[in-house]
Scaffold this motif. Structure first.
Motif, PDB file in Angstrom:
ATOM      1  N   THR A  48       1.191  -0.854  -0.148  1.00  0.00           N
ATOM      2  CA  THR A  48      -0.119  -0.095   0.133  1.00  0.00           C
ATOM      3  C   THR A  48       1.208   1.350   0.169  1.00  0.00           C
ATOM      4  O   THR A  48       1.611   1.347   0.815  1.00  0.00           O
ATOM      5  CB  THR A  48      -0.606   0.234   1.082  1.00  0.00           C
ATOM      6  N   LEU A 101      -3.063   3.079   9.763  1.00  0.00           N
ATOM      7  CA  LEU A 101      -2.246   2.578   8.222  1.00  0.00           C
ATOM      8  C   LEU A 101      -1.831   0.769   8.218  1.00  0.00           C
ATOM      9  O   LEU A 101      -2.095  -0.011   7.895  1.00  0.00           O
ATOM     10  CB  LEU A 101      -1.946   3.343   8.122  1.00  0.00           C
ATOM     11  N   ASN A 105      -2.149  -2.875   7.597  1.00  0.00           N
ATOM     12  CA  ASN A 105      -1.420  -3.320   6.464  1.00  0.00           C
ATOM     13  C   ASN A 105      -0.275  -4.403   6.741  1.00  0.00           C
ATOM     14  O   ASN A 105       0.235  -4.484   5.765  1.00  0.00           O
ATOM     15  CB  ASN A 105      -1.000  -2.465   5.534  1.00  0.00           C
ATOM     16  N   VAL A 109       3.695  -1.597   3.666  1.00  0.00           N
ATOM     17  CA  VAL A 109       3.181  -0.238   3.661  1.00  0.00           C
ATOM     18  C   VAL A 109       4.954   0.123   2.983  1.00  0.00           C
ATOM     19  O   VAL A 109       5.269  -0.270   3.560  1.00  0.00           O
ATOM     20  CB  VAL A 109       3.067   0.294   4.606  1.00  0.00           C
TER      21      VAL A 109
END
Length: 370
Positions: A48, A101, A105, A109
Protein backbone atom coordinates in the motif's frame (compact mmCIF):
# COMPACT_ATOMS: atom_id res chain seq x y z
CA UNK A 1 -5.24 40.51 -6.58
CA UNK A 2 -8.82 39.29 -6.29
CA UNK A 3 -7.59 35.69 -6.47
CA UNK A 4 -5.96 36.14 -3.04
CA UNK A 5 -9.28 37.00 -1.41
CA UNK A 6 -10.91 34.07 -3.19
CA UNK A 7 -7.97 31.85 -2.14
CA UNK A 8 -8.56 32.71 1.52
CA UNK A 9 -12.29 32.06 1.25
CA UNK A 10 -11.91 28.82 -0.69
CA UNK A 11 -9.19 27.61 1.66
CA UNK A 12 -11.75 27.55 4.49
CA UNK A 13 -14.28 25.56 2.43
CA UNK A 14 -11.71 23.11 1.08
CA UNK A 15 -10.20 22.54 4.51
CA UNK A 16 -13.59 21.62 5.97
CA UNK A 17 -14.28 19.23 3.09
CA UNK A 18 -10.85 17.62 3.41
CA UNK A 19 -11.33 17.07 7.12
CA UNK A 20 -14.66 15.37 6.48
CA UNK A 21 -13.17 13.21 3.74
CA UNK A 22 -10.18 12.32 5.87
CA UNK A 23 -12.36 11.39 8.84
CA UNK A 24 -14.57 9.21 6.61
CA UNK A 25 -11.70 7.51 4.85
CA UNK A 26 -9.69 6.77 7.98
CA UNK A 27 -12.51 5.93 10.33
CA UNK A 28 -12.14 2.20 9.73
CA UNK A 29 -8.39 2.41 10.17
CA UNK A 30 -8.56 4.38 13.40
CA UNK A 31 -10.96 1.83 14.86
CA UNK A 32 -8.19 -0.76 14.62
CA UNK A 33 -6.31 1.06 17.37
CA UNK A 34 -2.61 1.57 17.86
CA UNK A 35 0.02 -0.65 16.30
CA UNK A 36 0.86 -3.76 18.24
CA UNK A 37 4.25 -5.49 18.20
CA UNK A 38 4.97 -6.98 14.78
CA UNK A 39 7.95 -8.92 13.57
CA UNK A 40 10.12 -7.33 10.89
CA UNK A 41 9.30 -8.95 7.56
CA UNK A 42 10.94 -9.25 4.17
CA UNK A 43 10.21 -6.97 1.23
CA UNK A 44 6.80 -7.53 -0.30
CA UNK A 45 5.01 -7.19 -3.62
CA UNK A 46 2.24 -4.64 -4.09
CA UNK A 47 2.57 -2.65 -0.86
CA UNK A 48 0.00 0.00 0.00
CA UNK A 49 1.47 3.36 -1.05
CA UNK A 50 0.59 6.28 1.22
CA UNK A 51 1.44 9.95 1.56
CA UNK A 52 1.01 11.66 4.95
CA UNK A 53 0.94 15.45 4.74
CA UNK A 54 -0.64 18.58 6.11
CA UNK A 55 -3.30 19.85 3.75
CA UNK A 56 -3.93 19.55 0.03
CA UNK A 57 -5.69 22.94 -0.07
CA UNK A 58 -2.17 24.40 0.22
CA UNK A 59 -0.74 24.58 -3.35
CA UNK A 60 2.65 23.32 -2.16
CA UNK A 61 1.18 20.13 -0.71
CA UNK A 62 -1.02 19.71 -3.74
CA UNK A 63 2.16 19.61 -5.86
CA UNK A 64 3.69 17.09 -3.45
CA UNK A 65 0.70 14.75 -3.65
CA UNK A 66 0.36 15.25 -7.41
CA UNK A 67 3.93 13.98 -7.72
CA UNK A 68 3.01 10.98 -5.57
CA UNK A 69 0.02 10.32 -7.81
CA UNK A 70 2.19 10.56 -10.92
CA UNK A 71 4.50 7.93 -9.46
CA UNK A 72 1.56 5.65 -8.67
CA UNK A 73 0.29 6.05 -12.24
CA UNK A 74 3.76 5.11 -13.54
CA UNK A 75 3.14 1.69 -11.96
CA UNK A 76 -0.02 1.26 -14.03
CA UNK A 77 -2.26 2.02 -11.05
CA UNK A 78 -4.95 4.70 -10.81
CA UNK A 79 -3.98 7.77 -8.81
CA UNK A 80 -6.71 6.82 -6.34
CA UNK A 81 -4.48 3.92 -5.29
CA UNK A 82 -2.43 6.44 -3.31
CA UNK A 83 -3.68 6.57 0.30
CA UNK A 84 -3.93 10.16 1.55
CA UNK A 85 -3.29 10.68 5.27
CA UNK A 86 -4.22 14.31 5.97
CA UNK A 87 -3.01 15.53 9.36
CA UNK A 88 -4.11 19.21 9.14
CA UNK A 89 -0.95 20.29 10.95
CA UNK A 90 -1.44 17.95 13.93
CA UNK A 91 1.51 15.77 14.88
CA UNK A 92 -0.78 13.66 17.07
CA UNK A 93 -3.09 12.93 14.15
CA UNK A 94 -0.11 12.28 11.89
CA UNK A 95 1.19 9.55 14.20
CA UNK A 96 -2.27 8.10 14.87
CA UNK A 97 -3.03 7.85 11.15
CA UNK A 98 0.27 6.10 10.46
CA UNK A 99 -0.30 3.59 13.27
CA UNK A 100 -3.82 2.92 12.01
CA UNK A 101 -2.52 2.31 8.48
CA UNK A 102 0.11 -0.07 9.81
CA UNK A 103 -2.50 -1.77 11.98
CA UNK A 104 -4.49 -2.59 8.87
CA UNK A 105 -1.66 -3.41 6.44
CA UNK A 106 1.26 -4.49 8.62
CA UNK A 107 4.54 -4.66 6.74
CA UNK A 108 2.84 -4.10 3.37
CA UNK A 109 3.17 -0.31 3.52
CA UNK A 110 5.36 2.11 1.57
CA UNK A 111 4.93 5.47 3.30
CA UNK A 112 6.10 8.95 2.32
CA UNK A 113 5.60 11.53 5.05
CA UNK A 114 6.31 14.95 6.41
CA UNK A 115 5.97 14.24 10.13
CA UNK A 116 4.71 17.82 10.66
CA UNK A 117 7.37 18.69 13.23
CA UNK A 118 10.81 17.34 14.01
CA UNK A 119 10.08 15.48 17.29
CA UNK A 120 7.22 13.53 15.71
CA UNK A 121 9.48 11.94 13.12
CA UNK A 122 11.07 9.46 15.54
CA UNK A 123 7.86 7.80 16.76
CA UNK A 124 6.63 7.61 13.16
CA UNK A 125 9.83 5.91 12.00
CA UNK A 126 9.89 3.58 15.01
CA UNK A 127 6.31 2.50 14.34
CA UNK A 128 7.04 1.82 10.67
CA UNK A 129 10.25 -0.08 11.44
CA UNK A 130 8.52 -2.17 14.12
CA UNK A 131 5.89 -3.18 11.58
CA UNK A 132 8.53 -4.13 9.02
CA UNK A 133 7.18 -1.50 6.62
CA UNK A 134 9.10 1.20 4.74
CA UNK A 135 9.15 4.98 5.08
CA UNK A 136 10.75 7.97 3.38
CA UNK A 137 10.50 11.31 5.18
CA UNK A 138 10.85 14.90 4.07
CA UNK A 139 11.50 18.24 5.76
CA UNK A 140 11.15 17.54 9.48
CA UNK A 141 13.30 15.33 11.68
CA UNK A 142 15.71 15.82 14.56
CA UNK A 143 19.42 15.92 13.80
CA UNK A 144 20.10 12.75 15.83
CA UNK A 145 17.67 10.61 13.81
CA UNK A 146 19.21 8.85 10.80
CA UNK A 147 17.89 6.29 8.29
CA UNK A 148 20.97 4.08 8.57
CA UNK A 149 20.15 3.46 12.25
CA UNK A 150 17.02 1.57 11.18
CA UNK A 151 18.45 -0.79 8.58
CA UNK A 152 16.37 -0.80 5.41
CA UNK A 153 13.02 0.28 6.82
CA UNK A 154 13.81 3.97 7.23
CA UNK A 155 14.62 4.37 3.57
CA UNK A 156 15.56 8.04 3.24
CA UNK A 157 15.15 11.60 4.43
CA UNK A 158 15.06 14.59 2.11
CA UNK A 159 15.12 18.20 3.15
CA UNK A 160 16.03 21.44 1.47
CA UNK A 161 18.87 23.75 2.41
CA UNK A 162 16.64 26.74 3.12
CA UNK A 163 18.96 29.11 4.92
CA UNK A 164 20.95 30.09 1.83
CA UNK A 165 17.96 30.71 -0.47
CA UNK A 166 16.11 32.56 2.30
CA UNK A 167 19.18 34.74 2.73
CA UNK A 168 19.09 35.46 -1.02
CA UNK A 169 15.46 36.54 -0.90
CA UNK A 170 16.21 38.67 2.17
CA UNK A 171 19.00 40.48 0.33
CA UNK A 172 16.69 41.12 -2.64
CA UNK A 173 14.11 42.48 -0.20
CA UNK A 174 16.48 44.79 1.66
CA UNK A 175 18.03 46.10 -1.54
CA UNK A 176 14.52 46.98 -2.71
CA UNK A 177 14.00 48.80 0.60
CA UNK A 178 16.98 51.01 -0.19
CA UNK A 179 18.99 49.13 2.46
CA UNK A 180 17.22 50.90 5.33
CA UNK A 181 14.03 50.78 7.36
CA UNK A 182 12.08 48.14 9.23
CA UNK A 183 11.35 44.57 8.08
CA UNK A 184 8.92 42.02 9.51
CA UNK A 185 9.05 38.25 9.13
CA UNK A 186 6.08 35.88 9.04
CA UNK A 187 7.18 32.31 9.59
CA UNK A 188 5.85 28.77 9.52
CA UNK A 189 5.18 26.50 12.50
CA UNK A 190 7.85 27.50 14.98
CA UNK A 191 9.20 23.96 15.49
CA UNK A 192 9.44 23.17 11.76
CA UNK A 193 12.95 22.85 10.38
CA UNK A 194 12.22 24.97 7.27
CA UNK A 195 10.63 27.71 9.38
CA UNK A 196 13.75 27.87 11.54
CA UNK A 197 16.13 27.89 8.56
CA UNK A 198 14.21 30.54 6.63
CA UNK A 199 14.23 32.91 9.60
CA UNK A 200 17.93 32.18 10.10
CA UNK A 201 18.53 33.14 6.46
CA UNK A 202 16.95 36.53 7.06
CA UNK A 203 18.98 37.07 10.23
CA UNK A 204 22.19 36.16 8.43
CA UNK A 205 21.49 38.69 5.67
CA UNK A 206 20.65 41.38 8.21
CA UNK A 207 24.27 41.36 9.42
CA UNK A 208 25.25 43.10 6.18
CA UNK A 209 22.48 45.71 6.38
CA UNK A 210 23.17 47.82 9.49
CA UNK A 211 20.41 50.31 8.64
CA UNK A 212 17.70 47.65 8.40
CA UNK A 213 15.92 46.69 11.62
CA UNK A 214 14.00 43.46 12.21
CA UNK A 215 10.89 44.89 13.82
CA UNK A 216 9.20 41.57 14.57
CA UNK A 217 9.09 37.89 13.63
CA UNK A 218 5.98 35.84 14.33
CA UNK A 219 4.80 32.36 13.27
CA UNK A 220 1.94 32.24 10.78
CA UNK A 221 1.86 28.42 10.71
CA UNK A 222 2.15 28.27 6.89
CA UNK A 223 -1.44 29.51 6.78
CA UNK A 224 -2.90 32.29 4.61
CA UNK A 225 -5.60 33.37 7.03
CA UNK A 226 -3.30 33.45 10.04
CA UNK A 227 -0.72 35.39 7.99
CA UNK A 228 -3.41 37.91 7.12
CA UNK A 229 -4.17 38.38 10.82
CA UNK A 230 -0.51 38.56 11.85
CA UNK A 231 0.26 41.12 9.14
CA UNK A 232 -2.76 43.21 10.10
CA UNK A 233 -1.40 43.24 13.64
CA UNK A 234 2.05 44.28 12.42
CA UNK A 235 0.53 47.17 10.46
CA UNK A 236 -1.40 48.33 13.55
CA UNK A 237 1.68 48.06 15.75
CA UNK A 238 4.41 49.40 13.47
CA UNK A 239 2.61 51.34 10.74
CA UNK A 240 4.93 53.27 8.44
CA UNK A 241 8.01 51.78 10.09
CA UNK A 242 7.47 48.64 7.98
CA UNK A 243 9.34 48.95 4.70
CA UNK A 244 9.49 45.29 3.68
CA UNK A 245 8.04 41.84 4.45
CA UNK A 246 9.93 38.53 4.52
CA UNK A 247 7.52 35.57 4.20
CA UNK A 248 8.43 31.96 4.94
CA UNK A 249 6.23 30.65 2.14
CA UNK A 250 3.94 31.71 -0.68
CA UNK A 251 0.64 31.05 1.07
CA UNK A 252 1.78 33.34 3.89
CA UNK A 253 2.58 35.98 1.27
CA UNK A 254 -0.98 35.80 -0.06
CA UNK A 255 -2.32 36.71 3.38
CA UNK A 256 0.23 39.50 3.69
CA UNK A 257 -0.70 41.00 0.33
CA UNK A 258 -4.38 40.96 1.21
CA UNK A 259 -3.66 42.69 4.55
CA UNK A 260 -1.64 45.36 2.75
CA UNK A 261 -4.37 45.84 0.15
CA UNK A 262 -6.99 46.23 2.90
CA UNK A 263 -4.96 49.14 4.30
CA UNK A 264 -4.45 50.71 0.87
CA UNK A 265 -0.71 50.01 0.97
CA UNK A 266 0.72 49.60 -2.54
CA UNK A 267 4.20 48.65 -3.66
CA UNK A 268 5.46 47.24 -0.36
CA UNK A 269 8.47 44.96 -1.10
CA UNK A 270 7.55 41.35 -0.28
CA UNK A 271 9.46 38.08 -0.78
CA UNK A 272 8.29 34.53 -0.27
CA UNK A 273 9.22 30.86 -0.73
CA UNK A 274 7.94 27.65 -2.47
CA UNK A 275 7.47 28.76 -6.09
CA UNK A 276 3.75 28.00 -6.33
CA UNK A 277 2.13 28.95 -9.62
CA UNK A 278 0.11 31.88 -8.26
CA UNK A 279 3.18 33.26 -6.49
CA UNK A 280 5.28 32.96 -9.63
CA UNK A 281 2.62 34.89 -11.53
CA UNK A 282 2.80 37.61 -8.86
CA UNK A 283 6.60 37.61 -9.19
CA UNK A 284 6.23 38.09 -12.95
CA UNK A 285 4.03 41.13 -12.23
CA UNK A 286 6.49 42.49 -9.64
CA UNK A 287 4.01 42.18 -6.77
CA UNK A 288 6.32 39.67 -5.10
CA UNK A 289 10.04 40.31 -5.59
CA UNK A 290 11.23 36.70 -5.39
CA UNK A 291 10.22 33.19 -4.42
CA UNK A 292 12.18 29.93 -4.18
CA UNK A 293 11.07 26.74 -5.93
CA UNK A 294 11.80 23.41 -4.23
CA UNK A 295 10.26 21.21 -6.94
CA UNK A 296 7.62 19.63 -4.69
CA UNK A 297 6.20 17.58 -7.59
CA UNK A 298 9.51 15.74 -7.93
CA UNK A 299 9.93 15.56 -4.17
CA UNK A 300 6.50 14.02 -3.70
CA UNK A 301 6.98 11.47 -6.42
CA UNK A 302 10.52 10.44 -5.56
CA UNK A 303 9.78 10.06 -1.83
CA UNK A 304 6.95 7.67 -2.62
CA UNK A 305 9.15 5.89 -5.19
CA UNK A 306 11.99 5.37 -2.72
CA UNK A 307 9.67 3.85 -0.12
CA UNK A 308 7.91 1.67 -2.71
CA UNK A 309 10.99 0.29 -4.42
CA UNK A 310 12.63 -0.43 -1.07
CA UNK A 311 9.47 -2.24 0.03
CA UNK A 312 9.40 -4.37 -3.13
CA UNK A 313 13.09 -5.21 -2.83
CA UNK A 314 14.10 -3.44 -6.04
CA UNK A 315 17.00 -1.94 -4.09
CA UNK A 316 18.40 -2.35 -0.60
CA UNK A 317 18.73 1.01 1.21
CA UNK A 318 21.40 -0.27 3.60
CA UNK A 319 23.67 -0.92 0.61
CA UNK A 320 23.48 2.74 -0.43
CA UNK A 321 25.96 5.45 0.65
CA UNK A 322 24.83 7.94 3.27
CA UNK A 323 24.32 10.68 0.67
CA UNK A 324 21.54 8.50 -0.75
CA UNK A 325 19.88 8.09 2.64
CA UNK A 326 19.89 11.77 3.69
CA UNK A 327 20.00 14.35 0.94
CA UNK A 328 19.02 17.86 -0.09
CA UNK A 329 16.35 18.49 -2.69
CA UNK A 330 16.79 21.10 -5.44
CA UNK A 331 16.05 24.83 -5.10
CA UNK A 332 15.63 27.49 -7.79
CA UNK A 333 15.40 31.24 -7.10
CA UNK A 334 12.62 32.86 -9.16
CA UNK A 335 12.73 36.61 -9.87
CA UNK A 336 10.75 38.88 -12.23
CA UNK A 337 13.33 38.58 -15.01
CA UNK A 338 12.94 34.80 -15.30
CA UNK A 339 9.51 34.10 -13.79
CA UNK A 340 7.64 33.51 -17.05
CA UNK A 341 10.34 31.23 -18.47
CA UNK A 342 10.41 29.31 -15.19
CA UNK A 343 6.61 29.01 -15.17
CA UNK A 344 6.55 27.59 -18.68
CA UNK A 345 9.19 24.99 -17.83
CA UNK A 346 8.04 23.78 -14.42
CA UNK A 347 4.45 24.83 -13.77
CA UNK A 348 2.41 25.09 -16.97
CA UNK A 349 3.00 21.38 -17.50
CA UNK A 350 4.61 18.94 -15.10
CA UNK A 351 8.01 17.73 -16.32
CA UNK A 352 8.35 14.00 -16.96
CA UNK A 353 10.59 12.26 -14.46
CA UNK A 354 12.17 8.85 -14.30
CA UNK A 355 10.95 7.72 -10.88
CA UNK A 356 13.76 5.16 -10.70
CA UNK A 357 16.36 7.94 -10.95
CA UNK A 358 16.15 8.43 -7.21
CA UNK A 359 18.86 11.02 -6.69
CA UNK A 360 19.22 12.78 -10.07
CA UNK A 361 18.12 16.32 -9.09
CA UNK A 362 19.27 16.00 -5.46
CA UNK A 363 21.96 18.31 -4.08
CA UNK A 364 24.18 16.15 -1.93
CA UNK A 365 24.25 14.82 1.61
CA UNK A 366 22.63 16.78 4.43
CA UNK A 367 25.17 18.66 6.53
CA UNK A 368 24.59 19.30 10.22
CA UNK A 369 25.86 22.26 12.20
CA UNK A 370 28.09 21.30 15.08
Amino acid sequence: MSFIKKFIEQETVNRRNLLLASAYGLGGLAALGALGPNAVRAATANPTIAWSYRDRTNPYWNYIVSGGEAFVESLGLPKTALVNLINEGSSEKSLADVKALLGKNGSKVALAIDANDAPNCRPVVEAVAAAGAYVSTIWNKTDDLHPWDFGDHYVSHMTWSDEGPAEQTARILMDAMGKKGGVVHLGGIASNNPAIERLNGLKKALKDYPDVQLLDAQPADWDTQKANQVMAGFITRYGDEIKGVHCANDTIAYGVLEALRAEGIEGMPVVSYDGNQQAVELVAKGQILATVFTNPYWGGGISAALAYYAATGAFKPSNEPKEHREFYGPTILVTPKDALEFKAKYLDTNPKYDWKDFWGPSKGQIQYKS
